[in-house]
Scaffold this motif. Structure first.
Motif, short mmCIF file in Angstrom:
data_model
loop_
_atom_site.label_atom_id
_atom_site.label_comp_id
_atom_site.label_asym_id
_atom_site.label_seq_id
_atom_site.Cartn_x
_atom_site.Cartn_y
_atom_site.Cartn_z
N VAL A 207 0.87 -1.18 0.00
CA VAL A 207 0.00 0.00 0.00
C VAL A 207 0.90 1.23 0.00
CG1 VAL A 207 -1.70 1.31 1.36
CG2 VAL A 207 -1.85 -1.19 1.24
N ILE A 208 0.52 2.28 -0.72
CA ILE A 208 1.29 3.51 -0.68
C ILE A 208 0.54 4.58 0.09
CG2 ILE A 208 2.35 2.92 -2.90
CD1 ILE A 208 0.75 5.19 -4.18
N LEU A 209 1.29 5.54 0.61
CA LEU A 209 0.73 6.62 1.42
C LEU A 209 1.03 7.95 0.77
CD1 LEU A 209 1.99 5.43 4.93
CD2 LEU A 209 -0.23 4.96 3.89
N VAL A 210 0.03 8.80 0.71
CA VAL A 210 0.19 10.16 0.20
C VAL A 210 -0.34 11.11 1.27
CG1 VAL A 210 -0.38 11.80 -1.63
CG2 VAL A 210 -0.09 9.36 -2.18
N GLY A 211 0.57 11.83 1.92
CA GLY A 211 0.19 12.70 3.02
C GLY A 211 0.11 14.15 2.61
N LEU A 212 -1.01 14.78 2.89
CA LEU A 212 -1.23 16.20 2.58
C LEU A 212 -0.82 17.01 3.80
CD1 LEU A 212 -3.22 14.47 0.77
CD2 LEU A 212 -4.61 16.54 0.61
N ARG A 213 0.22 17.79 3.66
CA ARG A 213 0.71 18.59 4.79
C ARG A 213 -0.13 19.86 4.92
NH1 ARG A 213 6.45 17.19 5.38
NH2 ARG A 213 6.52 18.79 7.00
N PRO A 214 -0.52 20.24 6.15
CA PRO A 214 -1.23 21.51 6.34
C PRO A 214 -0.32 22.68 5.95
CG PRO A 214 -1.40 20.13 8.29
CD PRO A 214 -0.36 19.51 7.41
N GLY A 215 -0.94 23.76 5.52
CA GLY A 215 -0.16 24.94 5.20
C GLY A 215 0.46 25.55 6.44
N PRO A 216 1.66 26.14 6.31
CA PRO A 216 2.27 26.80 7.47
C PRO A 216 1.44 27.97 7.94
CG PRO A 216 3.47 27.31 5.46
CD PRO A 216 2.47 26.27 5.10
N ALA A 217 1.63 28.35 9.19
CA ALA A 217 0.81 29.40 9.78
C ALA A 217 0.97 30.73 9.05
CB ALA A 217 1.18 29.57 11.25
N ASP A 218 2.16 30.98 8.47
CA ASP A 218 2.35 32.29 7.85
C ASP A 218 1.63 32.43 6.51
OD1 ASP A 218 5.80 31.70 6.66
OD2 ASP A 218 3.90 30.73 6.19
N THR A 219 0.94 31.35 6.06
CA THR A 219 0.13 31.50 4.86
C THR A 219 -1.29 31.95 5.17
OG1 THR A 219 -0.60 29.21 4.89
CG2 THR A 219 1.44 29.69 3.69
N VAL A 220 -1.61 32.03 6.45
CA VAL A 220 -2.96 32.46 6.82
C VAL A 220 -3.15 33.92 6.46
CG1 VAL A 220 -4.61 32.67 8.70
CG2 VAL A 220 -2.94 30.81 8.71
N ARG A 221 -4.20 34.16 5.72
CA ARG A 221 -4.48 35.54 5.31
C ARG A 221 -5.82 35.96 5.92
NH1 ARG A 221 -2.13 33.10 0.91
NH2 ARG A 221 -4.12 32.38 0.09
N GLY A 222 -5.74 36.66 7.03
CA GLY A 222 -6.94 37.16 7.67
C GLY A 222 -7.74 36.11 8.40
N ALA A 223 -7.14 34.93 8.66
CA ALA A 223 -7.88 33.85 9.32
C ALA A 223 -7.49 33.68 10.77
CB ALA A 223 -7.64 32.54 8.57
N GLY A 224 -6.66 34.56 11.30
CA GLY A 224 -6.26 34.43 12.69
C GLY A 224 -5.06 33.52 12.84
N PRO A 225 -4.83 32.96 14.01
CA PRO A 225 -3.66 32.11 14.25
C PRO A 225 -3.64 30.89 13.34
CG PRO A 225 -4.73 32.72 16.30
CD PRO A 225 -5.65 33.14 15.20
N GLY A 226 -2.46 30.30 13.20
CA GLY A 226 -2.29 29.15 12.34
C GLY A 226 -3.18 27.98 12.70
N ILE A 227 -3.53 27.83 13.96
CA ILE A 227 -4.38 26.73 14.37
C ILE A 227 -5.72 26.78 13.65
CG2 ILE A 227 -5.31 27.97 16.38
CD1 ILE A 227 -4.51 24.23 16.31
#
Length: 390
Positions: A207-227
């Motif tokens: 089986v293969i795995l393809v993991g989608l990494r969350p965007g880093p916090a500094d890409t947040v545009r007007g959405a508040g903290p990275g969390i």
């Protein structure tokens, strides 16, 4: 232990940071007089001399007595939070300087698997597994050329996004591998070792795995903290609207899956395609499977968050659904049980497994191994499971 240390900062961001930001909302746990059969505070008072004797030069000490976990810590500041199998504010030691204690009774402690730390902290989690707990998932070393770190200039997300892929470097011509698309792609490094061991043991095909990494916090545009950035991508109906959720959905369907099929021989048959995740990622995996049953025929949802989105699963069709959680989690095991009830009418097969554990990678790694065998192999999950839903 090294992997736990490497993942600590990320894990705290997704799990513990909301608790630290909203300490009054953390359930302080009832006393054992109020709830004798549940996780509860014993009310034990620790003498200053005992605390200092336990700690010596360390900042954290803990020990098990019968069914009770005792923790003492040295932490500056206005609070200390016991984390993470059990989350509860600690008590300050009278007469001490920055000394804290907590004694918690845990039912069936001998069958529990615990992660132990006191926040705030930059130290790795301590792990404890009772003598009657299920054995940890087997894992083995993976050759370096089986891992790829890829950055996609995503049109759907309007920014570069990273993938972590585990796949054989040279697939045979015309071959297709069953594939698991995973939220929080950082876990691919750990899950790959589990898959590799299962394949070598003959328990599952490759089986293969393809993991989608969350965007880093500094890409947040007007959405508040990275969390909040991760919340918006994984939780449908999260405050602020579904724009980022649907953009991330397009990212998976229109960019990630085609790349995996083109470059890594990922399966195109829904029966050999799974989506997986833990915590908010577990909620995301359920939604992807529900919204696209003709694409993803399997879903692994571990300690799913986003309880408000669960009712959106009503009436959806599923293939194989594996739901898991820990009895010591504040709400996530309840979410898993509720999701099992909601998806049961539309599921081809459904398994619910709840272990005596908290919200932790230690739990999720073990459950992932069970799910992989149940979905892609011939063996059923272990007898420690709750009965599968029919």
């Amino acid at each position: 232990m090294l992997r736990l240390a490497a993942l600590l900062g990320f894990w705290l961001a997704i799990c513990a940071a909301p608790a630290l930001a909203q300490t009054p909302r953390i359930n302080p746990q009832p006393t054992c007089l109020e709830a004798p059969g549940e996780v509860c505070r014993t009310g034990r008072q620790f003498a200053l001399a005992e605390v200092e004797g336990r700690l010596k030069a360390a900042d954290l000490a803990w020990w098990i007595e019968d069914d009770t976990l005792n923790v003492v810590a040295r932490r500056s500041g206005d609070y200390a939070l016991l984390c993470c199998a059990v989350q509860t504010p600690m008590d300050r030691v009278e007469g001490g300087v920055d000394l804290w204690t907590m004694s918690v009774r845990i039912p069936d402690l001998l069958s529990a698997q615990l992660t132990i730390n006191v926040l705030p902290s930059s130290q790795p989690m301590a792990l404890w597994r009772g003598p009657q707990a299920a054995k940890p998932a087997n894992r083995t070393a993976v050759p370096e050329d089986w891992f790829r770190e890829i950055t996609i200039p995503s049109k759907a997300m309007s920014e570069p996004r990273k993938l972590t892929v585990y796949a054989p470097p040279s697939p045979p011509p015309g071959w297709r591998y069953p594939v698991i698309y995973a939220a929080d792609g950082e876990s691919v490094q750990a899950w790959a070792g589990i898959v590799h061991a299962l394949v070598q043991a003959g328990d599952i095909p490759q089986v293969i795995l393809v993991g989608l990494r969350p965007g880093p916090a500094d890409t947040v545009r007007g959405a508040g903290p990275g969390i909040l950035f991760r919340h918006h991508e994984y939780l449908i109906g999260f405050e602020g609207g579904d724009a980022r959720f649907t953009a991330h959905e397009r990212f998976l369907l229109e960019e990630v899956a085609p790349l995996a099929e083109r470059e890594f021989a990922a399966a195109t048959d829904p029966r050999e395609r799974a989506v997986a995740g833990y915590s908010n990622g577990g909620a995301w995996a359920l939604q992807m499977a529900a919204r696209h049953p003709g694409v993803f025929g399997k879903v692994i949802s571990l300690s799913p968050g986003g309880a408000s989105g669960t009712r959106r699963l009503e009436g959806a069709l599923f293939g194989d659904v594996f739901l898991g959680g820990g009895r010591l989690e504040q709400t996530f095991a309840a979410n898993a049980r509720t999701a099992a009830d909601v998806v049961a009418p539309g599921a081809g097969r459904l398994w619910l497994e709840i272990r005596n554990a908290g919200h932790s990678h230690d739990l999720w790694d073990d459950l992932f191994a069970e799910a992989a065998v149940w979905m892609f192999g011939d063996a059923a999950p272990s007898a420690t499971s709750e009965a599968p839903a029919q």
